[in-house]
Design a protein around this motif. Structure first.
Motif, PDB file in Angstrom:
ATOM      1  N   SER A 116      27.808  11.650 -43.067  1.00 43.35           N
ATOM      2  CA  SER A 116      26.991  10.525 -42.357  1.00 43.35           C
ATOM      3  C   SER A 116      26.126  10.053 -43.522  1.00 43.35           C
ATOM      4  O   SER A 116      25.596  10.776 -44.778  1.00 43.35           O
ATOM      5  N   ASP A 117      25.444   8.838 -43.556  1.00 51.03           N
ATOM      6  CA  ASP A 117      24.752   8.165 -44.541  1.00 51.03           C
ATOM      7  C   ASP A 117      23.732   7.159 -44.009  1.00 51.03           C
ATOM      8  O   ASP A 117      23.720   6.882 -42.979  1.00 51.03           O
ATOM      9  N   ASN A 118      22.868   6.880 -44.703  1.00 49.10           N
ATOM     10  CA  ASN A 118      21.587   5.843 -44.475  1.00 49.10           C
ATOM     11  C   ASN A 118      21.899   4.446 -44.865  1.00 49.10           C
ATOM     12  O   ASN A 118      21.155   3.719 -45.118  1.00 49.10           O
ATOM     13  N   GLU A 136      28.946  -2.658 -37.217  1.00 54.60           N
ATOM     14  CA  GLU A 136      29.100  -2.560 -35.916  1.00 54.60           C
ATOM     15  C   GLU A 136      30.400  -1.792 -35.401  1.00 54.60           C
ATOM     16  O   GLU A 136      31.253  -1.735 -35.885  1.00 54.60           O
ATOM     17  N   ASP A 137      29.930  -1.153 -34.622  1.00 55.04           N
ATOM     18  CA  ASP A 137      30.940   0.188 -33.825  1.00 55.04           C
ATOM     19  C   ASP A 137      32.106  -0.521 -33.319  1.00 55.04           C
ATOM     20  O   ASP A 137      33.163   0.201 -33.355  1.00 55.04           O
ATOM     21  N   GLY A 154      29.125   3.497 -36.466  1.00 58.06           N
ATOM     22  CA  GLY A 154      28.211   3.127 -37.122  1.00 58.06           C
ATOM     23  C   GLY A 154      27.393   2.105 -36.364  1.00 58.06           C
ATOM     24  O   GLY A 154      27.418   1.808 -35.144  1.00 58.06           O
ATOM     25  N   ALA A 155      26.164   1.833 -37.024  1.00 52.41           N
ATOM     26  CA  ALA A 155      25.047   0.884 -36.539  1.00 52.41           C
ATOM     27  C   ALA A 155      24.533   0.093 -37.719  1.00 52.41           C
ATOM     28  O   ALA A 155      24.274   0.510 -38.577  1.00 52.41           O
ATOM     29  N   PRO A 156      24.641  -1.455 -37.774  1.00 55.11           N
ATOM     30  CA  PRO A 156      24.234  -2.064 -38.724  1.00 55.11           C
ATOM     31  C   PRO A 156      22.906  -1.911 -39.123  1.00 55.11           C
ATOM     32  O   PRO A 156      21.928  -1.587 -38.486  1.00 55.11           O
ATOM     33  N   VAL A 201      28.860   7.194 -39.833  1.00 53.60           N
ATOM     34  CA  VAL A 201      29.148   8.714 -39.683  1.00 53.60           C
ATOM     35  C   VAL A 201      30.792   8.720 -39.607  1.00 53.60           C
ATOM     36  O   VAL A 201      31.479   8.033 -38.615  1.00 53.60           O
ATOM     37  N   PHE A 202      31.338   9.568 -40.493  1.00 49.68           N
ATOM     38  CA  PHE A 202      32.668   9.603 -40.602  1.00 49.68           C
ATOM     39  C   PHE A 202      33.280  11.156 -40.248  1.00 49.68           C
ATOM     40  O   PHE A 202      32.365  12.219 -40.774  1.00 49.68           O
TER      41      PHE A 202
END
Length: 195
Positions: A128-130, A135-136, A180-182, A187-188
């Motif tokens: 996961s990252d920041n 968009e999911d 994901g979320a913009p 998260v993979f």
């Protein structure tokens, strides 16, 4: 080498040609990586994903430092039955994406975790990252060949890296998913058979 020897317009054209050649070489290399997955690979064996993750982080040390990134391994990662070279490629692509799709004004934070999946025969690793996120609704599209969510001038890439990750996961009897979320990151999650 000969920059400045030509007219200003010619210099611009030469830079464009050079950039196109570099992009084509990346595309060829990525296509070769994808096609090599179909070739004979190393026999599956027990692979400690924590060791692979630490080696990959060491390989990416220069990028991590350049971007002021922090990459952590939060929990013991499982040992899976896999080709170690493919696992290395998987981590390189996923961690590399977290570094590439970072927010311009914020240092990347990449968190690697893992454990046992709901199915007791499988383990998982989650990256996961920041970063900029996505968009999911595009979570399946990003694993298709040549699919990009951003223009080339925004983020470099060939649109093959995540297709390689999916092919690796499936070749080993596992799966990969993304959420994901913009503006909030991505998260993979990769599930693979335990050793």
């Amino acid at each position: 080498e000969h920059q400045g020897d030509f007219s200003p317009g010619s210099d611009v054209l030469l830079r464009k040609i050079d950039g196109a050649a570099v992009r084509m070489q990346r595309l060829i290399n990525d296509l070769l990586s994808l096609s090599n997955l179909d070739q004979a690979s190393h026999p599956p064996k027990s692979v400690d994903l924590e060791v692979v993750a630490r080696e990959t982080i060491a390989d990416l040390e220069n990028q991590i430092e350049d971007f002021g990134a922090t990459v952590t391994i939060d929990s013991p990662l499982p040992a899976v039955r896999a080709d170690p070279i493919h696992m290395r490629q998987l981590f390189l692509n996923l961690i590399g994406n977290s570094l590439k799709y970072r927010k311009p004004a914020e240092p990347p934070l990449v968190r690697i975790s893992g454990g046992r999946a709901e199915d007791p025969a499988f383990g998982f690793v989650r990256i996961s990252d920041n970063g900029i996120g996505f968009e999911d609704k595009y979570r399946d599209r990003i694993f298709l060949l040549f699919q990009r969510l951003h223009r080339r001038d925004e983020y470099d890439g060939t649109g093959i890296g995540l297709a390689i990750c999916r092919k690796i996961a499936r070749r080993h009897g596992g799966e990969i998913s993304a959420h994901g979320a913009p503006g909030l990151g991505s998260v993979f999650t990769v599930t693979l058979p335990l050793a």
